[in-house]
Design an enzyme around this catalytic site. Sequence first.
Site, PDB file in Angstrom:
ATOM      1  N   ARG A  95       0.640  -1.330   0.160  1.00 50.62           N
ATOM      2  CA  ARG A  95      -0.028   0.071  -0.271  1.00 50.62           C
ATOM      3  C   ARG A  95       1.175   1.265  -0.191  1.00 50.62           C
ATOM      4  O   ARG A  95       1.394   1.631   1.163  1.00 50.62           O
ATOM      5  CB  ARG A  95      -1.320   0.037   1.125  1.00 50.62           C
ATOM      6  CG  ARG A  95      -2.047   1.077   1.808  1.00 50.62           C
ATOM      7  CD  ARG A  95      -2.815   1.423   2.577  1.00 50.62           C
ATOM      8  NE  ARG A  95      -3.902   2.119   2.772  1.00 50.62           N
ATOM      9  CZ  ARG A  95      -3.135   3.409   3.807  1.00 50.62           C
ATOM     10  NH1 ARG A  95      -2.762   2.796   4.700  1.00 50.62           N
ATOM     11  NH2 ARG A  95      -3.842   4.437   4.195  1.00 50.62           N
ATOM     12  N   GLU A 110      -3.227   0.270   8.033  1.00 48.04           N
ATOM     13  CA  GLU A 110      -2.229   0.308   8.725  1.00 48.04           C
ATOM     14  C   GLU A 110      -2.490  -0.466  10.256  1.00 48.04           C
ATOM     15  O   GLU A 110      -3.732  -0.376  10.865  1.00 48.04           O
ATOM     16  CB  GLU A 110      -1.704   1.428   8.828  1.00 48.04           C
ATOM     17  CG  GLU A 110      -1.386   2.842   7.877  1.00 48.04           C
ATOM     18  CD  GLU A 110      -1.207   3.443   8.346  1.00 48.04           C
ATOM     19  OE1 GLU A 110      -1.249   4.493   9.596  1.00 48.04           O
ATOM     20  OE2 GLU A 110      -1.485   4.520   7.085  1.00 48.04           O
ATOM     21  N   ASN A 114      -6.562   1.819   9.833  1.00 45.67           N
ATOM     22  CA  ASN A 114      -6.451   1.829  10.331  1.00 45.67           C
ATOM     23  C   ASN A 114      -6.027   1.873  11.851  1.00 45.67           C
ATOM     24  O   ASN A 114      -6.393   2.504  12.350  1.00 45.67           O
ATOM     25  CB  ASN A 114      -5.240   3.285  10.126  1.00 45.67           C
ATOM     26  CG  ASN A 114      -4.659   3.252   8.395  1.00 45.67           C
ATOM     27  OD1 ASN A 114      -5.197   2.127   7.777  1.00 45.67           O
ATOM     28  ND2 ASN A 114      -4.434   4.573   8.024  1.00 45.67           N
ATOM     29  N   GLU A 139      -6.758   8.488   6.290  1.00 44.76           N
ATOM     30  CA  GLU A 139      -7.530   8.952   7.611  1.00 44.76           C
ATOM     31  C   GLU A 139      -7.754  10.680   7.957  1.00 44.76           C
ATOM     32  O   GLU A 139      -7.142  11.545   8.039  1.00 44.76           O
ATOM     33  CB  GLU A 139      -6.468   8.852   8.806  1.00 44.76           C
ATOM     34  CG  GLU A 139      -5.893   7.165   8.908  1.00 44.76           C
ATOM     35  CD  GLU A 139      -4.780   7.237  10.253  1.00 44.76           C
ATOM     36  OE1 GLU A 139      -4.522   9.063  10.471  1.00 44.76           O
ATOM     37  OE2 GLU A 139      -4.678   6.676  10.241  1.00 44.76           O
ATOM     38  N   HIS A 154      -2.945  10.703   1.057  1.00 42.97           N
ATOM     39  CA  HIS A 154      -2.124  10.247   1.806  1.00 42.97           C
ATOM     40  C   HIS A 154      -1.626  12.236   2.890  1.00 42.97           C
ATOM     41  O   HIS A 154      -0.508  11.910   2.931  1.00 42.97           O
ATOM     42  CB  HIS A 154      -1.822   9.315   1.992  1.00 42.97           C
ATOM     43  CG  HIS A 154      -1.120   8.771   3.789  1.00 42.97           C
ATOM     44  ND1 HIS A 154      -1.170   7.597   3.106  1.00 42.97           N
ATOM     45  CD2 HIS A 154      -0.409   9.376   4.559  1.00 42.97           C
ATOM     46  CE1 HIS A 154      -0.863   7.374   5.074  1.00 42.97           C
ATOM     47  NE2 HIS A 154      -0.804   8.310   5.477  1.00 42.97           N
ATOM     48  N   TYR A 210      -3.871   1.672  16.046  1.00 39.78           N
ATOM     49  CA  TYR A 210      -2.942   2.008  16.702  1.00 39.78           C
ATOM     50  C   TYR A 210      -3.107   1.688  18.201  1.00 39.78           C
ATOM     51  O   TYR A 210      -2.277   1.320  18.880  1.00 39.78           O
ATOM     52  CB  TYR A 210      -2.040   3.085  16.411  1.00 39.78           C
ATOM     53  CG  TYR A 210      -1.528   3.387  14.663  1.00 39.78           C
ATOM     54  CD1 TYR A 210      -0.216   2.954  14.937  1.00 39.78           C
ATOM     55  CD2 TYR A 210      -2.034   3.695  13.674  1.00 39.78           C
ATOM     56  CE1 TYR A 210       0.097   2.552  13.412  1.00 39.78           C
ATOM     57  CE2 TYR A 210      -2.078   4.004  12.940  1.00 39.78           C
ATOM     58  CZ  TYR A 210      -0.891   3.352  11.943  1.00 39.78           C
ATOM     59  OH  TYR A 210       0.233   2.818  10.998  1.00 39.78           O
TER      60      TYR A 210
HETATM   61  C1  FCB Z   1      -0.695   7.161  10.205  1.00 40.84           C
HETATM   62  C2  FCB Z   1      -0.143   8.101   9.704  1.00 40.84           C
HETATM   63  C3  FCB Z   1       1.289   7.339   8.430  1.00 40.84           C
HETATM   64  C4  FCB Z   1       2.455   6.883   9.995  1.00 40.84           C
HETATM   65  C5  FCB Z   1       1.421   6.313  11.368  1.00 40.84           C
HETATM   66  C6  FCB Z   1       2.903   5.988  12.701  1.00 40.84           C
HETATM   67  O1  FCB Z   1      -1.833   7.625  11.118  1.00 40.84           O
HETATM   68  O2  FCB Z   1      -1.190   6.887   8.532  1.00 40.84           O
HETATM   69  O3  FCB Z   1       1.027   8.127   7.368  1.00 40.84           O
HETATM   70  O4  FCB Z   1       2.548   8.462  10.175  1.00 40.84           O
HETATM   71  O5  FCB Z   1       0.070   6.717  11.687  1.00 40.84           O
END
Ligand code: FCB
Length: 464
Positions: A90, A371, A305, A179, A134, A307
């Site tokens: 990607r 992500e 995405n 995002e 992006h 985290y």
């Molecule tokens: C996300 C972004 C990516 C990167 C990660 C850590 O929010 O999409 O570009 O910065 O965080």
Amino acid sequence: MTQLLDKPSLTTAFQRHLFGKKFVWGTATASYQIEGAFATDGRSPSIWDTFSKTPGKVQNGDTGDIACDHYHRYENDFDLMQQMGFNAYRFSISWSRVMPNGRGEINAAGMAFYDRIVDALLERGIEPYVTLYHWDLPQILEDTGGWLNRDTAFAFAEYTNAVTQVLGDRLKNWTTLNEPWCSAFLGYGVGVHAPGQSDFAASLQATHHLLLAHGLTMPIIRNNVADAKAGIVLNPAPVYPASNSSADIAAAHRADGFQNRWYFDPVFGKGYPTDTLASYGAYAPKVEVGDLEIIAAPLDFIGINYYTRTVVKDAVVEAIPAPHTLLGYEYVDLPNVPRTFFNWEVYPQGLTDFLERLQYDYKPKSIFISENGATYQDHLEADGSIHDTERTLYFQQHLAASLEAVQNGVKLDGYFAWSFLDNFEWAEGYEKRFGITYVDFVTQKRTPKQSARWFQDFLLSGEV
Ligand code: FCB
């Protein structure tokens, strides 16, 4: 292959075949974070060029001028990716590279770069997944209002039309935006990302124009690309109440309106959430008749995405233009929980929970984790190797969390690790490394970390 799991705790009971034969395994990057070549072959500045060159905006004054120099090194990078066993990649297209004026004329030299990228991936058996936006808006469009100007959504449609016509014969997987929460809120609401504005109402208007841009381009992708798969990438932060009190549970629901439902609801045809809209009151965006129908264009897939999670508690509503004040919640930093170098809590269960909610609340046709990854302080050993045990563990825990969701009936079709390379981490510059491949930013040498070796082992030994 070398034995890579140097700690018993890293042993995992899951294997590739459990995810199914067709599961897509990739890594992800973004144009401004890796390409460099900021003024090569006719590329014009983007808002991130301007922002990173504004003193005080990015750690250490870092910029993406050179980044990973991927513009010149993509062949080697893709060789490495192929050796690791990934079957997908990607990446994003720099709008300023292919259309330096933001609209109108295509820059043939810039477009040729992506043409080469797509061919180089396909030659290696790696399926390209592209993101059209992006975060790197051409500065020339910011100069006429950026995402606060409704016209930018139409410029995005022109850009998409041009790119899909050139690459659509080979490139089938298209994502409109990455995002939009970050573009809108971090960029226009609190000013920590480009273009650096701090106005909550503006951020809501920017969101609306971003989502409009998404909706306008979905049919263009379908028209220009035979057998296209088109979707959007959102960044949910599952919100949890700090306690079981009904006040905190209600506060978590309100925070979820700001963070998640404000994006997921309209793209899945539910319009903006009415409770959140009512709380925003006069700050709500201007929406024209028909916009919500455009935004609700059917999706072939949704990318998420993931985290970390968010924890909140109830707070008094105040008429101050910020989401937590208008919606009445406060963020809670839990003590004694595992955290990454970004201070983000490691909470794999949040991924399972959100995937299941996404499946049942929104019923997408297909889901990708577009992500997932972590930053830790990497330590170079004397022999040049990097034992990023914590990052490896992070991936394993989140893959286990994903598998649990799959086994519970979630239509998850792929996973993209963030990131293939250490890169320009936006306002954090080069200090926050997310790569499975270490990059020496002086020599541009690439060294796969233990996490990359682990993926290689997982992907190749478990091939189905
Ligand atoms: C996300 C972004 C990516 C990167 C990660 C850590 O929010 O999409 O570009 O910065 O965080």
